[in-house]
Design an enzyme around this catalytic site. Structure first.
Site, PDB file in Angstrom:
ATOM      1  N   THR A 120       0.898  -1.308   0.035  1.00 48.37           N
ATOM      2  CA  THR A 120      -0.034   0.081   0.201  1.00 48.37           C
ATOM      3  C   THR A 120       0.885   1.267   0.026  1.00 48.37           C
ATOM      4  OG1 THR A 120      -1.183   0.996   1.562  1.00 48.37           O
ATOM      5  CG2 THR A 120      -0.147  -0.406   2.582  1.00 48.37           C
ATOM      6  N   ASP A 121       0.311   2.408  -0.667  1.00 48.25           N
ATOM      7  CA  ASP A 121       0.943   3.592  -0.502  1.00 48.25           C
ATOM      8  C   ASP A 121       1.126   4.141   1.129  1.00 48.25           C
ATOM      9  OD1 ASP A 121      -1.498   4.316  -0.047  1.00 48.25           O
ATOM     10  OD2 ASP A 121      -1.748   5.900  -1.367  1.00 48.25           O
ATOM     11  N   GLU A 122       0.418   3.427   1.950  1.00 46.59           N
ATOM     12  CA  GLU A 122       0.424   4.056   3.190  1.00 46.59           C
ATOM     13  C   GLU A 122       1.756   3.663   4.105  1.00 46.59           C
ATOM     14  OE1 GLU A 122      -2.899   3.763   5.917  1.00 46.59           O
ATOM     15  OE2 GLU A 122      -4.168   3.622   4.221  1.00 46.59           O
ATOM     16  N   TYR A 144      -1.557  -0.136  11.216  1.00 44.69           N
ATOM     17  CA  TYR A 144      -1.718  -1.202  10.024  1.00 44.69           C
ATOM     18  C   TYR A 144      -0.484  -0.778   8.897  1.00 44.69           C
ATOM     19  CZ  TYR A 144      -3.197  -1.666   4.999  1.00 44.69           C
ATOM     20  OH  TYR A 144      -3.212  -1.465   3.572  1.00 44.69           O
ATOM     21  N   LYS A 148       2.482  -3.292   7.492  1.00 40.31           N
ATOM     22  CA  LYS A 148       2.623  -3.412   5.875  1.00 40.31           C
ATOM     23  C   LYS A 148       4.041  -3.236   5.577  1.00 40.31           C
ATOM     24  CE  LYS A 148      -0.258  -4.698   3.109  1.00 40.31           C
ATOM     25  NZ  LYS A 148      -0.689  -5.994   2.476  1.00 40.31           N
ATOM     26  N   ASN A 173      -5.606   4.365  -2.672  1.00 38.70           N
ATOM     27  CA  ASN A 173      -6.973   3.611  -2.246  1.00 38.70           C
ATOM     28  C   ASN A 173      -7.803   3.327  -3.452  1.00 38.70           C
ATOM     29  OD1 ASN A 173      -6.142   5.598  -0.059  1.00 38.70           O
ATOM     30  ND2 ASN A 173      -8.059   5.456   0.541  1.00 38.70           N
ATOM     31  N   ASN A 174      -8.494   1.996  -3.464  1.00 41.78           N
ATOM     32  CA  ASN A 174      -9.211   1.457  -4.156  1.00 41.78           C
ATOM     33  C   ASN A 174     -10.721   1.795  -3.935  1.00 41.78           C
ATOM     34  OD1 ASN A 174      -7.622  -1.676  -5.366  1.00 41.78           O
ATOM     35  ND2 ASN A 174      -6.789   0.208  -4.744  1.00 41.78           N
ATOM     36  N   LYS A 183     -15.468   0.757   4.874  1.00 39.57           N
ATOM     37  CA  LYS A 183     -14.568   1.666   4.261  1.00 39.57           C
ATOM     38  C   LYS A 183     -15.259   3.200   3.770  1.00 39.57           C
ATOM     39  CE  LYS A 183     -11.020  -0.983   4.353  1.00 39.57           C
ATOM     40  NZ  LYS A 183     -11.166  -2.072   5.027  1.00 39.57           N
ATOM     41  N   LEU A 184     -14.718   4.131   3.360  1.00 40.15           N
ATOM     42  CA  LEU A 184     -15.366   5.405   3.354  1.00 40.15           C
ATOM     43  C   LEU A 184     -16.351   5.414   2.176  1.00 40.15           C
ATOM     44  CD1 LEU A 184     -15.431   8.358   4.065  1.00 40.15           C
ATOM     45  CD2 LEU A 184     -14.023   8.788   2.113  1.00 40.15           C
ATOM     46  N   ARG A 208      -6.846  11.659  -0.449  1.00 36.43           N
ATOM     47  CA  ARG A 208      -6.608  10.256  -0.826  1.00 36.43           C
ATOM     48  C   ARG A 208      -6.405  10.435  -2.215  1.00 36.43           C
ATOM     49  NH1 ARG A 208      -5.390  10.410   3.811  1.00 36.43           N
ATOM     50  NH2 ARG A 208      -5.941   9.007   5.585  1.00 36.43           N
ATOM     51  N   ARG A 275      -9.574  10.808  13.348  1.00 36.87           N
ATOM     52  CA  ARG A 275      -8.824   9.214  13.520  1.00 36.87           C
ATOM     53  C   ARG A 275      -7.387   9.834  14.311  1.00 36.87           C
ATOM     54  NH1 ARG A 275      -7.861   6.241   7.953  1.00 36.87           N
ATOM     55  NH2 ARG A 275      -9.732   5.169   8.602  1.00 36.87           N
TER      56      ARG A 275
END
Ligand code: NAD
Ligand code: DAU
Length: 341
Positions: A120-122, A144, A148, A173-174, A183-184, A208, A275
Site C-alpha cells: 500500500t502507499d500508506e 496498519y 504492511k 485507495n481502491n 470503508k469510506l 487520498r 482518527r
C-alpha cells in the site's frame, strides 16, 4: 500455472480472482482465505463452480498447511486492512500482515516460486507536497501501515538474502464493487440509503488518491507476468480528492439516481472525533509502472464513481447481509462446517 491467491474472498482479492480467471484461462486459481469478518464468499458466487477455481479455507500463518498444498506461484492479498481497527487492536495486524507474510515467504523459498506481495502507499506515510516514488523512505504512521511496511521489508530481505523471485506493488485507495462497507465510499452510500449519520473525521480535508479496483487488478496482472525479481511498483490514479469532495459527489449523484432529497442527505453529515494519527495526504507517482510495463488507469473517476453507486444500489442485499451478519452463514451452507485446515 497453479496460482495461490491469498485473501481472495476480500474486496480486491475477489475482484482479482474473477479478473484472473476471465483473462488467463490457462491458469488455475486456489483462493486461500481465512474468512475473517472481511472475507465473504458471496463475492465469488458467479465463479465458484468453474473448473479452474478452488477455495481453501486457511490461515496464512499456518505454514505446515500451506506446505501441504500444490501451487507454482503466490499472489498475496491477505491482510488485516482497516486502519481504524488497527488503532483499536494492532495484534491481529502484526500476526497476519507480518508473521503471515513471513510464513508465505518461507513456503515460497522452499519451492522456489514467484510471489507478488500486494502492499500500500500508506507505507510511505503522509506527504505535504509532491509525490512519493518507489525510492521514497518508508515512514508508516498507523499500526496498519507499520505492519504492511514490516512485511515489505521482509519481502525485500528474502530477495536480497535468498534471491527469492518476489515483487512488491504499492497501490493507492481502491474503490469499486464488493468493498466492505466499513470503508469510506461504501459506508457513505449504505448510510445515505438507510438514512444513517455519515461520520466525517476531523475537518474532512484529508486527501487520498483514488483508483478503480479493476485498474489495480490489471496492474497486478502485468507486474506478476512481466516484472523483474526484486522490483517495486507504485500503482496510482493521479486522482487526488479531499474526503469532503468525494462525499459531496456521492450524495449529489445518489440524490439524482434515487430521487432521495439532496438536502436531507447532506443533513446526515456528522463531524466526529478525528482518527488518531490521521495521515493528511497520500499521493504517489505511478510513472515507473507506466514507463516500464505500459500500465495506465482506464476508468475515469466520475464514471467509476457513478458505476460504483449503481452497483451498490443494485446489490443492496449484498451489503445488507454484511450489516446484519447473515453473510457469515454462506460458507457453512456451501462448504459445510468443515474448516480445511
Ligand atoms: P479486505 O479486508 O477486504 O480483505 C482481506 C482478506 O484477507 C479477507 O478475505 C480476509 O478473510 C483475508 N485474511 C485476513 N487474514 C487472513 C489470514 N490470516 N489468512 C488468510 N486470509 C486472511 O482487504 P482489501 O481491501 O481487499 O485489501 C487487500 C490487500 O490490498 C491488502 O493486503 C491491503 O493491504 C492491500 N491494499 C488495499 C487497498 C485498499 O484501498 N483497499 C489499497 C492498497 C493496498
Ligand atoms: O491508501 C491505501 C489504503 O486505503 C489501504 O492500504 C487500506 O487498506 C484502505 O483501507 C485505505 O485506507 P484509508 O484509511 O485511506 O481508507 P478509509 O476508507 O478507512 O478512509 C478514507 C478516508 O476517509 C480517511 O481519510 C478517513 C476518512 N473517513 C473514513 C471513514 C470510514 C471518514 O471521514 N469517515 C469514515 O466513516
Amino acid at each position: 500455472m497453479k496460482i495461490l491467491v491469498t485473501g481472495g474472498a476480500g474486496f480486491i482479492g475477489s475482484n482479482f480472482v474473477r479478473y484472473l480467471i476471465g483473462s488467463h484461462p490457462e491458469h488455475t486459481v486456489i483462493n486461500f482465505d481465512k474468512l475473517t469478518y472481511a472475507g465473504n464468499l458471496e463475492n465469488l458466487r458467479d465463479i465458484e463452480d468453474l473448473p479452474n477455481y478452488t477455495f481453501v479455507r486457511g490461515d496464512i500463518c499456518n505454514r505446515p498447511f500451506l506446505d501441504s498444498l500444490e501451487f507454482d506461484a503466490i499472489i498475496h492479498f491477505a491482510a488485516e486492512s482497516h486502519v481504524d481497527r488497527s488503532i483499536l487492536d494492532s495484534f491481529p495486524f502484526l500476526q497476519t500482515n507480518v508473521i503471515g507474510t513471513q510464513s508465505l515467504l518461507e513456503v515460497a523459498r522452499k519451492r522456489n516460486c514467484r510471489m507478488l506481495h500486494v502492499s500500500t502507499d500508506e507505507v510511505y506515510g503522509s506527504i505535504a507536497q509532491g509525490l512519493f516514488t518507489e525510492a521514497s523512505p518508508i515512514e508508516p504512521n498507523s499500526p496498519y501501515a507499520a505492519s504492511k511496511a514490516s512485511s515489505d521489508l521482509l519481502v525485500r530481505a528474502y530477495h536480497e538474502t535468498f534471491g527469492l523471485d518476489v515483487m512488491i506493488t504499492r497501490c493507492s485507495n481502491n474503490y469499486g464493487p464488493y468493498q466492505f462497507p466499513e470503508k469510506l465510499i461504501p459506508l457513505v452510500i449504505s448510510h445515505a440509503v438507510e438514512g444513517k449519520q455519515i461520520p466525517i473525521y476531523g475537518d474532512g480535508k484529508y486527501v487520498r488518491d483514488w483508483l478503480h479496483v479493476a485498474d489495480h487488478c490489471r496492474a497486478i496482472d502485468i507486474v506478476f507476468h512481466k516484472a523483474r525479481a526484486g522490483s517495486v511498483y507504485n500503482i496510482g490514479g493521479m486522482n487526488e480528492q479531499m474526503n469532503i469532495e468525494i462525499i459531496g459527489s456521492l450524495l449529489t449523484k445518489l440524490a439524482e439516481k434515487t430521487g432521495l432529497d439532496r438536502n436531507s442527505l447532506f443533513n446526515l453529515l456528522t463531524p466526529v472525533r478525528d482518527r488518531l494519527g490521521h495521515d493528511r495526504r497520500y499521493a504517489i507517482d505511478p510513472s515507473k509502472i507506466e514507463r516500464d510495463l505500459g500500465w495506465k488507469p482506464e476508468t475515469g473517476f466520475e464514471q467509476g464513481l457513478s458505476e460504483t453507486i449503481d452497483w451498490y444500489l443494485a446489490n443492496r442485499q449484498w451489503w445488507e447481509r454484511i450489516i446484519s451478519g447473515d453473510y457469515l452463514d454462506y460458507y457453512k451452507t456451501q462448504y459445510g462446517e468443515r474448516f480445511n485446515e
